[in-house]
Design an enzyme around this catalytic site. Structure first.
Site, PDB file in Angstrom:
ATOM      1  N   TRP A   1       0.819  -1.223   0.000  1.00 49.31           N
ATOM      2  CA  TRP A   1       0.000   0.000   0.000  1.00 49.31           C
ATOM      3  C   TRP A   1       0.853   1.274   0.000  1.00 49.31           C
ATOM      4  CZ3 TRP A   1      -4.412  -1.110   4.128  1.00 49.31           C
ATOM      5  CH2 TRP A   1      -5.191  -2.173   3.662  1.00 49.31           C
TER       6      TRP A   1
ATOM      7  N   GLU B   1      11.184  -6.259  -9.485  1.00 53.24           N
ATOM      8  CA  GLU B   1      10.414  -5.053  -9.799  1.00 53.24           C
ATOM      9  C   GLU B   1      11.293  -4.108 -10.612  1.00 53.24           C
ATOM     10  OE1 GLU B   1       6.981  -4.416  -6.800  1.00 53.24           O
ATOM     11  OE2 GLU B   1       8.743  -3.425  -6.011  1.00 53.24           O
TER      12      GLU B   1
ATOM     13  N   GLY C   1       4.742   2.141 -10.945  1.00 51.72           N
ATOM     14  CA  GLY C   1       3.894   3.336 -10.891  1.00 51.72           C
ATOM     15  C   GLY C   1       3.857   4.114 -12.184  1.00 51.72           C
TER      16      GLY C   1
ATOM     17  N   GLY D   1       1.299  -2.519  -6.295  1.00 51.66           N
ATOM     18  CA  GLY D   1       1.240  -1.197  -5.683  1.00 51.66           C
ATOM     19  C   GLY D   1      -0.138  -0.579  -5.882  1.00 51.66           C
ATOM     20  N   GLY D   2      -0.251   0.308  -6.875  1.00 55.78           N
ATOM     21  CA  GLY D   2      -1.475   1.081  -7.082  1.00 55.78           C
ATOM     22  C   GLY D   2      -2.747   0.247  -7.107  1.00 55.78           C
TER      23      GLY D   2
HETATM   24  P1  13P Z   1       2.773  -0.291  -8.962  1.00 55.19           P
HETATM   25  O1  13P Z   1       1.960  -1.581  -8.995  1.00 55.19           O
HETATM   26  O2  13P Z   1       1.978   0.881  -8.506  1.00 55.19           O
HETATM   27  O3  13P Z   1       3.532  -0.080 -10.223  1.00 55.19           O
HETATM   28  O4  13P Z   1       3.876  -0.509  -7.803  1.00 55.19           O
HETATM   29  C1  13P Z   1       4.640  -1.657  -7.819  1.00 55.19           C
HETATM   30  C2  13P Z   1       5.391  -1.719  -6.543  1.00 55.19           C
HETATM   31  O5  13P Z   1       6.281  -0.934  -6.316  1.00 55.19           O
HETATM   32  C3  13P Z   1       5.006  -2.759  -5.572  1.00 55.19           C
HETATM   33  O6  13P Z   1       5.942  -2.877  -4.561  1.00 55.19           O
END
Ligand code: 13P
Length: 253
Positions: A11, A168, A174, A234-235
């Site tokens: 989150w 990642e 993001g 993430g998002g």
């Molecule tokens: P997003 O899914 O928002 O690209 O973020 C990925 C993340 O950093 C999960 O740890």
């Protein structure tokens, strides 16, 4: 080798206690119809208590977003692994690229954090990933190997087996730009071979998650790849419906 899918919501620094409680409750409720996948939520530290209370009685695990590399003492503002375990955390993310880039965490510090987490009975989710320039220079594998090395060298095989690795790519976090399933699979395969250099059985069983703009519509194609065992989200983890759809996209590999 059948590895059980794992989807983890990171989150980051979003929300309030009311938002966290609502989201956790919705995920816990929705998860009851999902089978064959492990799910964890990693809220901000100050919301661990409230989220843990909502998850109690469900199969959804609690995790944290970072941990101190020290076990206790005069470290103002830090949180010890034993404190996270005390709050019923099972997982902790270590070495997220935001921690590496914005807070100067080195791969040695990340390895130390993973060690203290393991010693406290937590599963560390060790994040690695290259920036765009590294990828353009063909340095992805070298960067990922260097990020993992201090951890792989510091752990015995038995302990190593308890960990989770997350790939990642920084350029995909993001940004809405996801690695293609083939790009991600290539790095996941490389990571698994690197772990095999330490221990083949661990390489076969360790779960390697993909993170970076995973959404309900791209998750099935990513999770279908042989060496992708789930996601670090993430998002899309901030919306219960999207997160649950992503959780439902995993299948045993
Ligand atoms: P997003 O899914 O928002 O690209 O973020 C990925 C993340 O950093 C999960 O740890």
């Amino acid at each position: 080798m059948q590895r059980r899918g794992l989807v983890v919501g990171n989150w980051k620094m979003h929300g309030s206690t009311a938002f966290a409680a609502d989201l956790a409750r919705a995920v816990a409720d929705g998860s009851r119809s999902l089978t064959g996948v492990d799910i964890a939520l990693c809220p901000p530290h100050v919301m661990l208590g409230v989220v843990g209370a909502e998850l109690r009685g469900s199969e959804v695990a609690l995790g944290a977003q970072t941990v101190s590399e020290f076990s206790e003492g005069a470290y103002t503002g830090e949180t010890a692994a034993s404190m996270l375990a005390d709050l019923a955390c099972s997982f902790v993310i270590v070495g997220h690229s935001e921690r590496r880039q914005l807070f100067g965490e080195t791969s040695e510090v990340v390895a130390a954090k993973a060690s203290t987490a393991l010693a406290a009975g937590l599963v560390p989710i060790i994040c690695v990933g290259e920036v765009l320039e590294d990828r353009q220079n063909g340095a992805t594998n070298a960067i990922v190997a260097a990020q993992l090395r201090p951890f792989l060298e510091s752990q015995g095989k038995d302990v190593l087996r308890q960990a989770v690795i997350a790939y990642e790519p920084v350029w995909a976090i993001g940004t809405g730009e996801t690695a293609s399933p083939e790009q991600a699979q290539a790095v996941h395969h490389f990571i698994r071979s690197t772990v095999a250099g330490v221990d083949q059985a661990t390489a076969d069983s360790i779960r390697i998650l993909y993170g970076g703009s995973v959404k309900p519509d791209n998750a099935p194609d990513l999770f279908r790849m042989t060496d992708i065992d789930g996601g670090l989200i993430g998002g899309a983890a901030l919306k219960a419906d999207d997160f649950l759809r992503i959780c439902g996209s995993t299948q045993p590999s």
